[in-house]
Design a protein around this motif. Sequence first.
Motif, PDB file in Angstrom:
ATOM      1  N   PHE A   1       0.706  -1.228   0.183  1.00  0.00           N
ATOM      2  CA  PHE A   1       0.036   0.088  -0.069  1.00  0.00           C
ATOM      3  C   PHE A   1       0.778   1.333   0.135  1.00  0.00           C
ATOM      4  N   ARG A   2       0.214   2.573  -0.323  1.00  0.00           N
ATOM      5  CA  ARG A   2       0.951   3.749  -0.054  1.00  0.00           C
ATOM      6  C   ARG A   2      -0.123   4.544   0.671  1.00  0.00           C
ATOM      7  N   MET A   3       0.680   5.378   1.380  1.00  0.00           N
ATOM      8  CA  MET A   3      -0.014   6.492   2.216  1.00  0.00           C
ATOM      9  C   MET A   3      -0.434   7.739   1.621  1.00  0.00           C
ATOM     10  N   GLU A   4      -1.516   8.291   1.659  1.00  0.00           N
ATOM     11  CA  GLU A   4      -2.018   9.629   1.071  1.00  0.00           C
ATOM     12  C   GLU A   4      -2.555  10.208   2.329  1.00  0.00           C
ATOM     13  N   ALA A   5      -2.317  11.453   2.380  1.00  0.00           N
ATOM     14  CA  ALA A   5      -2.653  12.451   3.420  1.00  0.00           C
ATOM     15  C   ALA A   5      -4.137  12.758   2.688  1.00  0.00           C
ATOM     16  N   VAL A   6      -5.270  12.928   3.708  1.00  0.00           N
ATOM     17  CA  VAL A   6      -6.723  13.045   3.204  1.00  0.00           C
ATOM     18  C   VAL A   6      -6.891  14.471   3.804  1.00  0.00           C
TER      19      VAL A   6
END
Length: 375
Positions: free
Chosen positions: A31-36
């Motif tokens: 997975f990759r991390m995304e800032a919402v």
Amino acid sequence: MRVVASLVAAIGLTSSGLAQSDIHETEQADFRMEAVAEGLEFPWSMAFLPDGRLLVSERAGRLRLIEGDTLRRAPVAGLPDIMVEGQGGLLGLAVHPDFADNGLIYFAYAEGSANANHTALARGRLNDDATALTEVETLFQVNFDKERGFHFGGRLQFLPDSTLLLTLGDGGLHRNEAQDLTNHLGTIIRLNDDGTVPFDNPFVSARGARPEIYTYGHRNVQGIAINPQTGSVWAHEHGARGGDEINLVEPGRNYGWPLVTYGVNYNGTPISDATHGDGLEQPIWFWDPSIAPSGLAFYDGDGFENWQGDAFVGALVGSRLVRFEVEGDRIISREELLVGRGERIRDVTTGADGSLYILTDERAGSVLRLVPVIP
């Protein structure tokens, strides 16, 4: 879990804007991390609306709305007076199962003063543009005023019959009250969606017992969810120094605190010399040392095929996300994710987009999502 090593300077950024080093490989999925959204003040709980918008509570007493990955500047109006003290403030959120028809949002919060406070539950109707709650009413208040801002519990879980579970804590300085059915400290309570008491609650006919009580003998329950494999309710609670637990929640059962525990006091002295007792439930999992678990979700999205039915637990002291592989109501393996980031994780939930969403418990906290990386 390991972070994929890469020369960021050579590779640059992914299409999401995150560095390639924010792609993670795990045992079952990448997975990759995304800032919402960022800049939330100690965010505590998340709840998705049917249209995909996301409500987030800030412990500081504000309810926020995220739409299209944009945090609306103005908080949702209409909340009652909230005591923000220690661990107290605006806590758990839940969306009514029939929200599309009734627009009802439920929330737990602390009220009172530093010298006399308790957990309360209220509901309100979210208006059409989601700028305010209207018709706000208090449905429940713990019947014991405690001092200091510790151990409020505060997680919410609707059951299939549309009754609602609210988790509570022992008040910190009042641990023995968790064994006293005349008050709500150290319990999980069950209510109808209008705040009345279900006729089949286990202590409705017990003399002197509070009829709202569903289970008792808890220390501070901060995670609750329904296992989709079995329909059972799982909950986890904070131990003291050691002894965090995951339990199967069954009506009328006594979970032992403080008569039995796998932990000790923070100064190292014993709480109890027993870990088992007649008529006292055993956890299906416990941690020693503690990780201070917060938030609990079973993954049921379409993004991570190999995570289907797995349980995820956030950790405050442990600053990580724990994935449990589950078979029925048994935990068969554990994997620790996001180790080394140093961020306290307060809540976790599955999004309709198939991502896994988490809250970081910081003064400038974030909503982050784990997005599957397809090979």
